[in-house]
Design a protein around this motif. Structure first.
Motif: not given
Length: 487
Positions: A254-267, A288-303
């Protein structure tokens, strides 16, 4: 044993005392059958299943694990490389509703309530230590060094069951079971995915997958490429840098890092608790929505990787070619040439039951989502379509009705069930809902399978608790009418 160990053991033991003893095994023995349930995988989920089955009174359960010993079982001390779990610290885990068996009680007994309150997420090594305590305290017996290599259905003679072909100490042995739970990890329904572009480099030994036991010490002073931008990719990149890699380049499609944890909306409970009852179109769209948004790494993993000036991020950078020359992997990305000493594929897993030896016999019979649901053209996704379409007890279902009814006795508890369940089975978010549901289904199935024997038991003689002599003196009679105290 320290005072903290005594404290948590006392609390947990008191909980079990108040809960009362586990029921006796109520499942009738079947001649020629070794086990009622075989749990494949002895990590956090296999241990939780062992406890839940015991509390349900389902005996003759076995838990096997291919790892040679407890230190190598599961992922937490082997292939997991994060500093902290990626899930909230307060989710219900293997304690299954008994708080004093949970991580919080265990951690607070050792470090205090303030220390737990200060945690944002659970440290990985503490989680591994907790699981060791849980398994030991509950006396969960895991047969280590036991690898399942084939599940063979048996549909004649005794009641429908399976022959499990096991490898133990280099020898093959066969055991029989009525039910199978596949609690065997992220690749338990398929295989780690390595892009075809890396085939030559992989064959030459220059490629590892994040699922592998990577020798990071061997990467000291080396230039490393990481393909993928999910959490496991960032964790592998960080460990390589921490072990002295000269440089690490991470390539994201992707041209950006996935940062939207879309799966939380169904918790929330309404959807979480009833996810299996949602229409197929809803569940498909969510996956499909989660696949398209992408799996998000935690911010501390990026840091964690950003602390290293020799970390380099490449966005919109899909590899289209790779060649091995002069002991390095060469590629060209965005018009620039690169050469790497090693490549780590953090590219996930592919659902492919036929790729696993233990599932080869049954894979052709498994109902997949592509067999059950036809999405709109703009929602087609072949990888989601390959996922097994699970029943409400997380059981495999048969592709052709009547061709393989025994599939209902194999229950999936690994991430291959994601499309059906909305969460990666085996991760902590799935435990509160899906372990009890699966055990309840096994409970029901075993009762109905042996219904004739249970009916005989229900109609059996029951000894009286007392006889008429207990109340004989109080029986009314005319003679008692004139006795003192009579009416």
């Amino acid at each position: 044993m320290t005072h903290a160990h005594h404290a948590i053991d006392h609390l947990a033991r008191e909980t079990l005392r108040l809960l009362g003893p586990a029921p006796e095994n109520w499942v009738p023995d079947t001649p020629g059958i070794d086990h009622n349930v075989a749990v494949i995988g002895g990590g956090q989920n296999g241990s939780a299943f062992a406890f839940a089955l015991q509390r349900a009174g389902i005996g003759r359960t076995t838990v096997v694990d291919a790892a040679p010993d407890p230190s190598q079982a599961g992922v937490w001390r082997t292939r997991a490389r994060m500093h902290k779990l990626r899930t909230p610290k307060n989710l219900v885990g293997p304690e299954l509703g008994l708080p004093t068996l949970g991580f919080q009680a265990w951690y607070e007994a050792r470090h205090g309530t303030d220390a737990y309150a200060a945690l944002d997420r659970i440290p990985r090594n503490d989680w591994a230590d907790y699981l060791d305590w849980y398994r030991g305290f509950l006396s969960v017996q895991v047969r280590y060094g036991t690898r399942l290599v084939r599940i063979e259905p048996v549909t004649h003679g005794a009641a429908s069951h399976f022959r499990l072909h096991l490898q133990v100490g280099g020898q093959t042995r066969i055991e029989t079971t009525r039910k199978v739970i596949l609690a065997n990890g992220v690749a338990g329904n398929g295989t780690p995915f390595v892009p075809a572009v890396l085939e030559e480099a992989q064959d030459s030994g220059f490629v590892s997958h994040t699922a592998d036991a990577i020798d990071f010490d061997a990467l000291r002073g080396r230039t490393v490429a990481v393909l993928g931008a999910a959490a496991s990719a960032f964790d592998a990149a960080a460990v390589a840098l921490e072990h002295g890699a000269a440089a690490v380049h991470l390539f994201a499609r992707r041209d950006h890092l996935a940062a939207t944890p879309i799966g939380r909306v169904r918790g929330y409970p309404g959807v979480y608790d009833n996810y299996h009852a949602l229409p197929d179109a809803t569940r498909w769209h969510q996956a499909l929505r989660l696949r398209r948004y992408g799996s998000t790494p935690p911010a501390d993993s990026v840091q964690r990787v950003l602390r290293h000036p020799t970390f380099h991020l490449h966005l919109g950078a899909t590899w289209t070619g790779a060649a091995v020359a002069q002991s390095r992997v060469h590629t060209r990305v965005h018009g620039e040439d690169f050469a790497f000493d090693h490549v780590i594929a953090g590219t996930g897993y592919r659902v492919d039951p036929g790729s696993r030896s233990e599932l080869v016999d049954i894979a052709p019979h498994i109902l997949r989502w592509r067999d059950r649901f036809v999405p709109p053209d703009d929602e087609r996704d072949d990888e989601l379509g390959a996922a097994p379409y699970l029943g409400s007890g997380l059981e495999y279902r048969e592709k052709t009705p009547g061709s393989a009814p025994w599939l209902q006795d194999i229950h999936l508890y690994n991430p291959g069930g994601f499309v059906s369940t909305g969460v990666p089975l085996g991760d902590v978010p799935s435990m509160r809902r899906d372990i009890p549901a699966l055990v309840a289904r096994i409970n029901r199935d075993l009762v109905l399978a042996d219904l004739d024997q249970h009916e005989k038991r229900l109609l059996g003689d029951v000894p009286a608790d007392f006889d008429a002599t207990l109340y004989q003196t109080a029986l009314w009679s005319p003679a008692r009418k004139n006795a003192p105290g009579g009416a």
